[in-house]
Design a protein around this motif. Structure first.
Motif, mmCIF file in Angstrom:
data_model
loop_
_atom_site.group_PDB
_atom_site.id
_atom_site.type_symbol
_atom_site.label_atom_id
_atom_site.label_comp_id
_atom_site.label_asym_id
_atom_site.label_seq_id
_atom_site.Cartn_x
_atom_site.Cartn_y
_atom_site.Cartn_z
ATOM 1 N N GLU A 99 12.123 9.710 8.641
ATOM 2 C CA GLU A 99 10.835 9.962 7.994
ATOM 3 C C GLU A 99 10.002 8.689 7.920
ATOM 4 O O GLU A 99 8.793 8.711 8.167
ATOM 5 N N VAL A 100 10.640 7.564 7.599
ATOM 6 C CA VAL A 100 9.923 6.293 7.490
ATOM 7 C C VAL A 100 9.304 5.919 8.838
ATOM 8 O O VAL A 100 8.120 5.571 8.929
ATOM 9 N N ALA A 101 10.107 5.982 9.906
ATOM 10 C CA ALA A 101 9.612 5.586 11.223
ATOM 11 C C ALA A 101 8.541 6.553 11.728
ATOM 12 O O ALA A 101 7.520 6.130 12.284
ATOM 13 N N MET A 417 8.798 0.411 7.014
ATOM 14 C CA MET A 417 8.605 0.118 5.594
ATOM 15 C C MET A 417 7.588 -1.007 5.397
ATOM 16 O O MET A 417 6.823 -0.993 4.422
ATOM 17 N N VAL A 418 7.571 -1.997 6.297
ATOM 18 C CA VAL A 418 6.570 -3.072 6.204
ATOM 19 C C VAL A 418 5.170 -2.480 6.302
ATOM 20 O O VAL A 418 4.272 -2.813 5.511
ATOM 21 N N ARG A 419 4.974 -1.559 7.246
ATOM 22 C CA ARG A 419 3.662 -0.917 7.380
ATOM 23 C C ARG A 419 3.351 -0.051 6.158
ATOM 24 O O ARG A 419 2.199 0.021 5.712
ATOM 25 N N HIS A 420 4.366 0.591 5.623
ATOM 26 C CA HIS A 420 4.172 1.389 4.405
ATOM 27 C C HIS A 420 3.677 0.516 3.253
ATOM 28 O O HIS A 420 2.725 0.882 2.552
ATOM 29 N N TRP A 421 4.298 -0.648 3.066
ATOM 30 C CA TRP A 421 3.885 -1.535 1.967
ATOM 31 C C TRP A 421 2.496 -2.128 2.215
ATOM 32 O O TRP A 421 1.756 -2.388 1.256
ATOM 33 N N ASN A 422 2.162 -2.321 3.477
ATOM 34 C CA ASN A 422 0.794 -2.800 3.773
ATOM 35 C C ASN A 422 -0.245 -1.792 3.296
ATOM 36 O O ASN A 422 -1.290 -2.171 2.750
ATOM 37 N N ARG A 436 5.116 -6.639 -7.053
ATOM 38 C CA ARG A 436 6.246 -5.777 -6.677
ATOM 39 C C ARG A 436 6.175 -5.384 -5.207
ATOM 40 O O ARG A 436 7.193 -5.405 -4.499
ATOM 41 N N ILE A 437 4.985 -5.056 -4.729
ATOM 42 C CA ILE A 437 4.825 -4.658 -3.324
ATOM 43 C C ILE A 437 5.076 -5.845 -2.398
ATOM 44 O O ILE A 437 5.726 -5.707 -1.349
ATOM 45 N N HIS A 438 4.573 -7.029 -2.766
ATOM 46 C CA HIS A 438 4.828 -8.220 -1.943
ATOM 47 C C HIS A 438 6.334 -8.492 -1.837
ATOM 48 O O HIS A 438 6.830 -8.826 -0.747
ATOM 49 N N ARG A 439 7.046 -8.354 -2.956
ATOM 50 C CA ARG A 439 8.496 -8.594 -2.945
ATOM 51 C C ARG A 439 9.204 -7.570 -2.060
ATOM 52 O O ARG A 439 10.075 -7.924 -1.246
ATOM 53 N N ALA A 440 8.841 -6.303 -2.206
ATOM 54 C CA ALA A 440 9.470 -5.251 -1.395
ATOM 55 C C ALA A 440 9.160 -5.446 0.081
ATOM 56 O O ALA A 440 10.036 -5.280 0.946
ATOM 57 N N ASN A 444 11.870 -6.009 3.240
ATOM 58 C CA ASN A 444 11.913 -5.160 4.441
ATOM 59 C C ASN A 444 11.559 -5.931 5.706
ATOM 60 O O ASN A 444 12.127 -5.664 6.777
ATOM 61 N N ALA A 445 10.639 -6.892 5.614
ATOM 62 C CA ALA A 445 10.285 -7.691 6.790
ATOM 63 C C ALA A 445 11.463 -8.535 7.242
ATOM 64 O O ALA A 445 11.780 -8.608 8.444
ATOM 65 N N PHE A 446 12.134 -9.171 6.278
ATOM 66 C CA PHE A 446 13.320 -9.964 6.629
ATOM 67 C C PHE A 446 14.412 -9.063 7.196
ATOM 68 O O PHE A 446 15.074 -9.408 8.182
ATOM 69 N N GLY A 447 14.594 -7.888 6.577
ATOM 70 C CA GLY A 447 15.603 -6.954 7.075
ATOM 71 C C GLY A 447 15.315 -6.497 8.488
ATOM 72 O O GLY A 447 16.224 -6.388 9.316
#
Length: 669
Positions: A99-101, A417-422, A436-440, A444-447
């Motif tokens: 779903e995320v992708a 997820m990176v695009r979702h947080w953007n 909170r969004i920057h941390r999340a 996800n970006a590092f992951g």
């Protein structure tokens, strides 16, 4: 009378559940952990072993690198757990990585993730069961010749348990899972305590030498060996995403409970994997892909299997004939086999979501008697069993096909997820929410970067060892899903009624009754055809035997049947083709008319009776379905043998009315 098939089905699956009881199958965290996390928890039983198997290819000189490789695996596992906690909270609907992708990267990356996960779920069942059987054989070596049969037997057992429903399978799997975790943690504590007090455990293979396959490796070759060991050790991460796919199965609050279960899984997995790796180094455990490479092995290296790493550690800590040793071997075998339950929950659920989106057959979307996705469960069992058979139940060979799909889904999911947080960041208003969004997003970006690098490493190091099969399988699955989606889309467009479409009634309806003799079944078909009030009504018979045709003609005249009987000649004794030719001529002469064909059929009570009746009508119906403007109606006549089956249906379907008999549903307890 209840049929034997129904008796067996009820014994295996239990009583069917009503749809309104779906809420009763939701899971508390204590049951969700063994159901969705049994795969990553159990992988500690072989992840360390896979690292050592690769490092020993270079000889004993490279085993000291195992803690560094294990440390990298631990870091990766922690990153993945933290990343998927974000997925669970942002997408609690259960689509997980797919779903995320699909939502953030587009349909193609979404299908790539889905295909990768489907392959990984199949491999989870095959590898987990094979690894569990390996541990059984470590305790009872005489079972080695029956390896494949034992594997397939366990898959059949797991399938039956999962067909009974998620909640019941959770209860069955909870005790072995917690027993394994407790046993491993006790072994780690006792083993490290022995080492701390100067009595370090010594593995039975500690004095073995190893026949190295690669001697005097260059710097690049050593790096490749370490990377390959790391990719093999990454099997510890398999199934880590399963909780994100199973959020709908949790009790409320679903996302919070799923996130807490994810954290518990990560902490327990890291603790056990680190402890087992440390004890393997302390006890100087040796293990090789080929038993004959162990110099000093006491048995016949061609027939006698070597013990697994966890078996050697348990024997070194507690003694090879102790009760605790056999306890650990039994619980390890059970958890490894039951770890396949992660796939038994994820695979059917993902297929259901794909089927809902028209990327898989619609049959995979429906639930069975026990509110489980039965068709998906059976499909998984069949494919995993075929893999076990093809690879002779060898966990070492099967594991080479593993984890490519895992890291494909990891990488694309975290990128999504990176695009979702953007997008979330663009609408955030408060400073706390933006932090909170920057941390999340950072997590996800590092992951995504970390798992992307691991995916490249896994692809390079495992490609020639069997991973190429998975690399080819994923695009084939994507193409298949696209083809299914295109078919459903075209069918929907073809059947959709547009606003400007006009309903065109046929000019006339020509009814045809097929008869071979004047019987009760033929008379009912004629009466039913008359009741539809067609414009014309004709009975036709095909002359394949002159005597039978003359007898039918005489019966027709003697009974004064009021509709005409037309005899179609068939010099080659065919039935289907002459009838088709007659109907085609009728349609050709009057193309705006509709032909309605009534076919009398016998309803029988036993499967073997079907072989004796209705064969001509089945062939004819199969051909008539492809003729435009032709309607086919079966007019049943129930033979006496069908009465017992009819009564059994009444017993099994309360509330239905059959032949004037009404039954009421049982009163709930």
């Amino acid at each position: 009378m209840v049929s034997p098939v129904d008796v067996v089905k009820r014994l295996v699956l239990g009583r069917p559940f009503r749809s309104d009881r779906l809420g009763e199958t939701l899971l508390p965290k204590r049951l969700a952990l063994p159901i969705f996390a049994s795969d990553p928890l159990s992988s500690v039983a072989y992840a360390t072993q896979e690292i050592l198997l690769i490092l020993t290819l270079g000889g004993l000189a490279y085993i000291h690198l195992a803690p560094w490789v294990g440390g990298a695996v631990v870091v990766l596992l922690a990153v993945v757990v933290l990343s998927y906690r974000q997925v669970v909270q942002a997408y609690p609907s259960g689509g997980g990585s797919y779903e995320v992708a699909a939502e953030n990267l587009g349909p193609v990356p979404g299908l790539v993730v889905a295909a990768a996960l489907l392959v990984d779920y199949v491999m989870t069942v095959a590898v987990s069961v094979a690894a569990g059987v390996d541990n059984i054989i470590s305790a009872v070596p005489d079972l080695n010749p029956h390896r494949v049969a034992i594997n397939i037997g366990f898959i059949a057992l797991l399938t039956a348990m999962n067909l009974r429903g998620v909640r019941e399978s959770g209860r069955a799997f909870a005790v072995p899972t917690y027993a394994f975790v407790a046993g491993v943690l006790v072994m780690i504590a006792v083993g490290l305590g022995q080492a701390l007090f100067g009595h370090a455990p010594v593995a039975e293979s500690a004095h073995y030498e190893i026949n190295a396959h690669h001697i005097g490796l260059s710097g690049a070759a050593v790096a490749f060996l370490v990377l390959r060991a790391f990719s093999s050790g990454c099997t510890a991460l398999t199934g880590a995403e399963a909780i994100s796919n199973g959020v709908p199965a949790f009790r409320k609050p679903k996302a919070l409970n799923a996130a807490r279960t994810m954290s518990a899984m990560g902490i327990i997995s890291i603790t056990m994997f680190s402890g087992v790796t440390a004890l393997a180094m302390i006890s100087r455990t040796r293990v090789t892909e080929d038993t004959c490479d162990l110099i000093g092995f006491p048995g016949d290296c061609h027939t006698d299997p070597q013990r697994t790493v966890i078996a050697q550690i348990a024997a070194a800590v507690f003694g090879g004939n102790s009760v605790v040793f056999y306890y650990l071997m039994v619980t390890t075998a059970l958890i490894l086999i039951l770890a396949a339950n992660t796939a038994y929950n994820g695979f059917p659920l993902l297929n259901s979501i794909l089927a809902q989106n028209r990327y898989m057959p619609r049959q995979l979307h429906t639930r069975g008697d026990r509110l489980a996705f039965s068709n998906g469960i059976i499909l998984l069992a069949v494919v995993a069993g075929a893999l076990i058979y093809a690879f002779d139940g060898s966990a070492t060979r099967l594991i080479q096909l593993y984890i490519v799909g895992v890291f494909t889904s990891f990488t694309l999911c975290q990128a999504g997820m990176v695009r979702h947080w953007n997008r979330e960041l663009a609408t955030a208003t408060t400073a706390g929410e933006r932090r909170r969004i920057h941390r999340a997003r950072a997590i996800n970006a590092f992951g995504s970067c970390f798992t992307g690098i691991v995916l490249v490493v896994v692809m390079i190091t495992k490609f020639s060892h069997g991973a190429y099969l998975v690399v080819f399988a994923i695009p084939v699955l994507v193409a298949l899903m696209y083809s299914i989606h295109r078919h459903y889309t075209s069918v929907r467009a073809e059947l959709d009624i547009a606003d400007g479409d006009e309903e065109t009634l046929p000019s006339r309806v020509h009814a045809i009754v097929l008869v071979s003799g004047w019987t009760k079944a033929a008379r009912r078909a004629v009466q039913f055809a008359r009741a539809t009030r067609p414009d014309t009504l004709t009975a036709i018979t095909v002359n394949v035997d002159d005597a039978d045709t003359r007898l039918l003609d005489q019966q027709w005249e003697r009974r004064n049947v009021i509709i005409p009987l037309k005899v179609i000649e068939s010099p080659y004794r065919e039935i289907t083709r002459p009838v088709l030719d007659y109907i085609k001529r009728l349609r050709r002469d009057q193309p705006r008319d509709v032909v309605s064909v009534f076919i009398p059929e016998y309803v029988v009570g036993h499967w073997w009776e079907n072989l004796l009746h209705n064969q001509s009508s089945l062939r004819l119906k199969a051909r008539l379905l492809f003729e435009p403007g032709v309607m086919v109606t079966s007019v049943p006549w129930q033979l006496r043998s069908s009465a017992s089956r009819d009564l059994s249906r009444v017993e099994h379907h309360p509330g239905e009315v059959r032949k004037g008999i009404t039954t009421s549903p049982p009163t709930p307890n």
